[in-house]
Design an enzyme around this catalytic site. Structure first.
Site, short mmCIF file in Angstrom:
data_model
loop_
_atom_site.label_atom_id
_atom_site.label_comp_id
_atom_site.label_asym_id
_atom_site.label_seq_id
_atom_site.Cartn_x
_atom_site.Cartn_y
_atom_site.Cartn_z
N CYS A 120 12.32 1.92 4.83
CA CYS A 120 11.32 1.66 5.87
C CYS A 120 12.06 1.62 7.20
O CYS A 120 13.27 1.42 7.25
CB CYS A 120 10.61 0.33 5.64
SG CYS A 120 9.15 0.14 6.69
N LYS A 195 0.11 -1.36 -0.70
CA LYS A 195 0.66 -2.42 0.13
C LYS A 195 -0.38 -2.82 1.16
O LYS A 195 -0.80 -2.03 2.00
CB LYS A 195 1.93 -1.92 0.83
CG LYS A 195 2.54 -2.94 1.77
CD LYS A 195 3.88 -2.50 2.29
CE LYS A 195 4.44 -3.50 3.27
NZ LYS A 195 5.74 -3.08 3.80
N GLU A 233 -4.66 5.44 -3.49
CA GLU A 233 -3.27 5.40 -3.00
C GLU A 233 -2.28 5.61 -4.15
O GLU A 233 -1.31 6.34 -4.02
CB GLU A 233 -2.98 4.05 -2.33
CG GLU A 233 -3.49 3.92 -0.90
CD GLU A 233 -2.68 4.76 0.09
OE1 GLU A 233 -1.62 5.28 -0.28
OE2 GLU A 233 -3.14 4.89 1.24
N LYS A 248 1.54 -5.06 -3.65
CA LYS A 248 2.14 -6.07 -2.78
C LYS A 248 1.11 -6.57 -1.78
O LYS A 248 0.44 -5.74 -1.18
CB LYS A 248 3.31 -5.40 -2.05
CG LYS A 248 4.00 -6.25 -1.05
CD LYS A 248 5.10 -5.47 -0.41
CE LYS A 248 5.61 -6.30 0.73
NZ LYS A 248 6.33 -5.54 1.68
N SER A 274 7.23 -13.06 0.50
CA SER A 274 7.81 -14.23 1.16
C SER A 274 6.84 -15.41 1.31
O SER A 274 7.18 -16.55 1.01
CB SER A 274 8.35 -13.82 2.52
OG SER A 274 7.35 -13.19 3.30
N TYR A 313 11.72 -13.77 -4.86
CA TYR A 313 12.77 -14.66 -4.35
C TYR A 313 13.03 -15.79 -5.35
O TYR A 313 13.93 -16.58 -5.15
CB TYR A 313 12.34 -15.23 -2.98
CG TYR A 313 11.99 -14.11 -2.00
CD1 TYR A 313 12.99 -13.43 -1.33
CD2 TYR A 313 10.67 -13.70 -1.82
CE1 TYR A 313 12.68 -12.39 -0.47
CE2 TYR A 313 10.35 -12.65 -0.97
CZ TYR A 313 11.36 -12.00 -0.30
OH TYR A 313 11.06 -10.96 0.53
C1 PBG Z 1 9.01 -3.53 5.26
C2 PBG Z 1 8.71 -4.61 4.29
C3 PBG Z 1 8.00 -5.80 4.47
C4 PBG Z 1 8.11 -6.51 3.27
C5 PBG Z 1 8.83 -5.71 2.40
N1 PBG Z 1 9.18 -4.53 3.04
C6 PBG Z 1 7.35 -6.39 5.67
C7 PBG Z 1 6.19 -5.75 6.29
O1 PBG Z 1 5.61 -4.79 5.81
O2 PBG Z 1 5.88 -6.24 7.38
C8 PBG Z 1 7.55 -7.88 2.99
C9 PBG Z 1 8.21 -8.63 1.90
C10 PBG Z 1 7.91 -10.08 1.86
O3 PBG Z 1 7.06 -10.60 2.59
O4 PBG Z 1 8.56 -10.76 1.07
N2 PBG Z 1 7.97 -2.78 5.72
#
Ligand code: PBG
Length: 323
Positions: A120, A195, A233, A248, A274, A313
């Site tokens: 990314c 996502k 998707e 996700k 997270s 995590y």
């Molecule tokens: C990058 C990415 C993100 C996460 C994983 N890859 C952040 C986003 O899309 O803003 C989030 C992972 C998490 O919250 O643990 N694009």
């Protein structure tokens, strides 16, 4: 057969029978542990909103991989925090970038660790968006070639798997093609196929220093209201060559995990993001929830929903609790 013939409690009477009829089991084999790699030496900074999660320099990352291997955690996913950011995110595809050096160091010292990389642009661009900006929005088609270059440079450094999380249309096809042309036909692509544009990523953006400097990600990440679109998707990514499909976040989207499991014959990964981590940690710190129990119950729910793999995590906690 209703009561009194059928009594569900007969099969719950003691731990042995509960163990025998248990339908879902967690295994350490299914966990992928996210790591945040930063520049420097001896660096280990705790992320304030994610107790127990650290930004680490490469030496500490290697040490962490040794610990993880000792615990039986088979895989990590790497996120980079470069010192230098620019509009093109050039550190993302620099063969000497933070991630590329981290991969080489891990592969040298802990070769058995399976290394997945997040592909990314948001950690590498100065504006914090997941691609190249034109007219205040991320330009899809121009971003694709950079994602191809990024995935290729991860593969060259020794990554075992690449995982695009940008949500650009067509990126799996471009990454697959770029890898194949250069001879990396055996490197699988785990697509962040589904996502959602989620507020649960908040703490990650502190950890990865990747919050967008203007606007939000709603023109590329999915609307949380949509289920049908998730199938579209995922279908597109399978056609483009994705080997694994990710959903996700995980907990607020367990229905989507099940939807993908029922509709596709590819392994399904769930990203326990997270915010899902932080909310349990915070409640446990206040003494409001039993930490270990809610962690295991949450992870189990993802497995039961249909996840084959879980990015979390909590992998180290789970290893300890399963051990
Ligand atoms: C990058 C990415 C993100 C996460 C994983 N890859 C952040 C986003 O899309 O803003 C989030 C992972 C998490 O919250 O643990 N694009």
């Amino acid at each position: 057969m209703p009561f009194p013939i059928d009594r569900g409690r007969r099969l719950r009477r003691n731990d042995t029978i509960r163990r025998m009829v248990r339908e879902t089991k967690l295994s350490i084999d299914d966990f992928i542990y996210p790591l945040f790699v930063c520049e420097g030496e001896g660096v280990k900074n705790e992320v304030p909103s994610m107790p127990g999660v650290y930004q680490m320099s490469i030496d500490n990352i290697v040490h962490e991989c040794l610990v993880l291997t000792g615990l039986g955690v088979p895989a990590v996913i790497l996120f980079g925090i470069p010192d230098h950011k620019d509009p093109q995110g050039s550190e993302a595809y620099n063969d000497n970038g933070i991630i590329q050096r981290a991969i080489r160091a891990i592969k040298k010292e802990v070769p058995q660790m399976y290394v997945v990389t997040d592909v990314c642009m948001c950690e590498y661009t100065d504006h914090g968006h997941c691609g190249i900006i034109h007219d205040n929005d991320v330009n899809n088609d121009e971003t694709l070639k950079y994602l191809g270059l990024e995935a290729l440079s991860h593969a060259k450094a020794g990554a075992d798997m690449v995982a695009p999380s940008d949500m650009m249309d067509g990126r799996v096809a471009v990454i697959r093609d770029t890898l194949d042309v250069e001879g990396y036909t055996d490197i699988p692509v785990m697509s962040y196929a589904v996502k959602y544009c989620s507020a649960f990523y908040g703490p990650f953006r502190d950890a990865a220093d990747s919050a967008p400097s203007f606007g939000d990600r709603r023109t590329y990440q999915m609307d949380p209201a949509n289920r049908q679109e998730a199938i579209r998707e995922a279908a597109t990514d399978v056609e483009e060559g994705a080997d694994l499909l990710m959903v996700k976040p995980a907990l607020p989207y367990l229905d989507i995990i099940r939807e993908l499991k029922d509709n596709f014959d590819k392994p399904i990964a769930a990203y326990n993001v997270s915010g899902e981590y932080s909310m349990l940690k915070a409640a446990a710190e206040k003494g409001w929830l039993d930490h270990d129990k809610v962690v295991m119950e949450s992870l189990l729910s993802m497995k039961r929903a249909g996840a084959d793999l879980i990015l979390t995590y909590y992998a180290k906690d789970a290893a300890r609790l399963l051990g």
